[in-house]
Design a protein around this motif. Structure first.
Motif, PDB file in Angstrom:
ATOM      1  N   ILE A   1      -5.551 -42.135  39.145  1.00  0.00           N
ATOM      2  CA  ILE A   1      -6.758 -42.535  38.725  1.00  0.00           C
ATOM      3  C   ILE A   1      -7.600 -43.022  40.114  1.00  0.00           C
ATOM      4  O   ILE A   1      -8.861 -42.864  40.293  1.00  0.00           O
ATOM      5  CB  ILE A   1      -6.616 -43.801  37.695  1.00  0.00           C
ATOM      6  CG1 ILE A   1      -6.120 -43.112  36.426  1.00  0.00           C
ATOM      7  CG2 ILE A   1      -7.942 -44.757  37.614  1.00  0.00           C
ATOM      8  CD1 ILE A   1      -5.764 -44.156  35.484  1.00  0.00           C
ATOM      9  N   ASP A   2      -7.101 -43.779  40.943  1.00  0.00           N
ATOM     10  CA  ASP A   2      -7.669 -44.056  42.096  1.00  0.00           C
ATOM     11  C   ASP A   2      -8.224 -43.003  42.824  1.00  0.00           C
ATOM     12  O   ASP A   2      -9.369 -43.079  43.386  1.00  0.00           O
ATOM     13  CB  ASP A   2      -6.622 -45.091  43.099  1.00  0.00           C
ATOM     14  CG  ASP A   2      -6.219 -46.523  42.395  1.00  0.00           C
ATOM     15  OD1 ASP A   2      -7.161 -46.854  41.631  1.00  0.00           O
ATOM     16  OD2 ASP A   2      -5.262 -47.083  42.845  1.00  0.00           O
ATOM     17  N   ASN A   3      -7.393 -41.807  43.116  1.00  0.00           N
ATOM     18  CA  ASN A   3      -7.749 -40.545  43.630  1.00  0.00           C
ATOM     19  C   ASN A   3      -8.915 -40.019  43.218  1.00  0.00           C
ATOM     20  O   ASN A   3     -10.159 -39.830  43.671  1.00  0.00           O
ATOM     21  CB  ASN A   3      -6.673 -39.874  43.717  1.00  0.00           C
ATOM     22  CG  ASN A   3      -6.692 -38.520  44.889  1.00  0.00           C
ATOM     23  OD1 ASN A   3      -7.395 -38.598  45.664  1.00  0.00           O
ATOM     24  ND2 ASN A   3      -6.406 -37.309  44.200  1.00  0.00           N
ATOM     25  N   ILE A   4      -8.918 -39.774  41.791  1.00  0.00           N
ATOM     26  CA  ILE A   4     -10.144 -39.370  41.074  1.00  0.00           C
ATOM     27  C   ILE A   4     -11.278 -40.290  41.326  1.00  0.00           C
ATOM     28  O   ILE A   4     -12.590 -39.776  41.644  1.00  0.00           O
ATOM     29  CB  ILE A   4      -9.921 -39.318  39.585  1.00  0.00           C
ATOM     30  CG1 ILE A   4      -8.943 -38.166  39.185  1.00  0.00           C
ATOM     31  CG2 ILE A   4     -11.131 -39.010  38.722  1.00  0.00           C
ATOM     32  CD1 ILE A   4      -8.123 -38.322  37.657  1.00  0.00           C
TER      33      ILE A   4
ATOM     34  N   ARG B   1     -18.309 -37.282  34.998  1.00  0.00           N
ATOM     35  CA  ARG B   1     -16.855 -36.445  35.249  1.00  0.00           C
ATOM     36  C   ARG B   1     -15.759 -37.233  35.568  1.00  0.00           C
ATOM     37  O   ARG B   1     -14.884 -36.986  35.087  1.00  0.00           O
ATOM     38  CB  ARG B   1     -17.241 -35.305  36.187  1.00  0.00           C
ATOM     39  CG  ARG B   1     -16.182 -34.207  36.224  1.00  0.00           C
ATOM     40  CD  ARG B   1     -16.291 -33.238  37.283  1.00  0.00           C
ATOM     41  NE  ARG B   1     -16.205 -33.709  38.462  1.00  0.00           N
ATOM     42  CZ  ARG B   1     -16.998 -33.641  39.599  1.00  0.00           C
ATOM     43  NH1 ARG B   1     -17.952 -32.593  39.464  1.00  0.00           N
ATOM     44  NH2 ARG B   1     -16.618 -34.004  40.665  1.00  0.00           N
ATOM     45  N   ALA B   2     -15.834 -38.053  36.789  1.00  0.00           N
ATOM     46  CA  ALA B   2     -14.800 -38.901  36.912  1.00  0.00           C
ATOM     47  C   ALA B   2     -14.343 -39.814  35.870  1.00  0.00           C
ATOM     48  O   ALA B   2     -12.869 -40.078  35.476  1.00  0.00           O
ATOM     49  CB  ALA B   2     -15.206 -39.665  38.208  1.00  0.00           C
ATOM     50  N   ARG B   3     -15.243 -40.470  35.061  1.00  0.00           N
ATOM     51  CA  ARG B   3     -14.901 -41.292  33.987  1.00  0.00           C
ATOM     52  C   ARG B   3     -13.919 -40.459  32.985  1.00  0.00           C
ATOM     53  O   ARG B   3     -13.271 -40.958  32.312  1.00  0.00           O
ATOM     54  CB  ARG B   3     -16.134 -42.041  33.478  1.00  0.00           C
ATOM     55  CG  ARG B   3     -16.446 -43.088  34.223  1.00  0.00           C
ATOM     56  CD  ARG B   3     -17.487 -44.141  33.473  1.00  0.00           C
ATOM     57  NE  ARG B   3     -18.776 -43.699  33.412  1.00  0.00           N
ATOM     58  CZ  ARG B   3     -19.669 -43.651  34.347  1.00  0.00           C
ATOM     59  NH1 ARG B   3     -19.426 -44.170  35.409  1.00  0.00           N
ATOM     60  NH2 ARG B   3     -20.834 -43.108  34.124  1.00  0.00           N
ATOM     61  N   ALA B   4     -14.731 -39.024  32.561  1.00  0.00           N
ATOM     62  CA  ALA B   4     -14.084 -38.471  31.525  1.00  0.00           C
ATOM     63  C   ALA B   4     -12.379 -38.107  32.196  1.00  0.00           C
ATOM     64  O   ALA B   4     -11.555 -38.204  31.415  1.00  0.00           O
ATOM     65  CB  ALA B   4     -14.796 -37.249  31.343  1.00  0.00           C
ATOM     66  N   ASP B   5     -12.419 -37.692  33.392  1.00  0.00           N
ATOM     67  CA  ASP B   5     -11.144 -37.007  33.965  1.00  0.00           C
ATOM     68  C   ASP B   5     -10.160 -38.396  33.652  1.00  0.00           C
ATOM     69  O   ASP B   5      -8.978 -38.332  33.648  1.00  0.00           O
ATOM     70  CB  ASP B   5     -11.111 -36.844  35.486  1.00  0.00           C
ATOM     71  CG  ASP B   5     -11.889 -35.484  35.529  1.00  0.00           C
ATOM     72  OD1 ASP B   5     -12.053 -34.865  34.425  1.00  0.00           O
ATOM     73  OD2 ASP B   5     -12.186 -35.305  36.602  1.00  0.00           O
TER      74      ASP B   5
ATOM     75  N   SER C   1     -10.218 -41.024  31.602  1.00  0.00           N
ATOM     76  CA  SER C   1      -9.929 -41.182  30.384  1.00  0.00           C
ATOM     77  C   SER C   1      -8.962 -40.099  29.819  1.00  0.00           C
ATOM     78  O   SER C   1      -8.228 -40.339  28.854  1.00  0.00           O
ATOM     79  CB  SER C   1     -11.345 -41.185  29.275  1.00  0.00           C
ATOM     80  OG  SER C   1     -12.309 -42.049  29.665  1.00  0.00           O
ATOM     81  N   ALA C   2      -9.154 -38.850  29.958  1.00  0.00           N
ATOM     82  CA  ALA C   2      -8.306 -37.903  29.808  1.00  0.00           C
ATOM     83  C   ALA C   2      -7.145 -38.038  30.477  1.00  0.00           C
ATOM     84  O   ALA C   2      -5.719 -38.081  29.700  1.00  0.00           O
ATOM     85  CB  ALA C   2      -8.690 -36.419  30.299  1.00  0.00           C
TER      86      ALA C   2
END
Length: 114
Positions: free
Chosen positions: A28-31, A103-107, A109-110
């Motif tokens: 998550i931190d990386n994303i 996109r980062a928030r969606a990633d 969340s996924a």
């Protein structure tokens, strides 16, 4: 001596909160870090481009002030068009930055949903 023990205890508590991350949290931190870096790069590039266009518009506007007749009108029109172009570039950059963050928030969340 006692204050040294209090400081040591506080440092121990602070370090305990900085324990190792879970693999999920590290991803998550990386994303989030990558998204912010990309957003920052987009913003920086657009600011540079907008600055160059606005400088060019200012130069042409100054030339229009000393020109006469149709030449002055043509130069003013060109300067206005460049300023409009800069506004469009700014809106486009904001949309791109928002898309990167979305996109980062969606990633994230996924990843959390797995």
């Amino acid at each position: 001596m006692r204050s040294g023990m209090v400081v040591a205890a506080m440092m121990g508590l602070m370090l305990a909160g900085c324990g190792p991350q879970t693999p999920e949290q590290a991803r998550i931190d990386n994303i989030q870090d990558m998204a912010e870096a990309e957003a920052d790069a987009l913003e920086s590039a657009s600011k540079n481009q907008i600055g160059q266009i606005e400088a060019q518009a200012d130069t042409i506007g100054a030339q229009a002030e000393v020109a006469k007749g149709y030449e002055a009108e043509r130069l003013k029109t060109r300067a206005e068009a460049l300023r409009k172009d800069a506004e469009i570039i700014e809106r486009q950059a904001k949309a791109k930055v928002q898309a990167v963050r979305d996109r980062a928030r969606a990633d994230v969340s996924a990843l959390k949903a797995q």
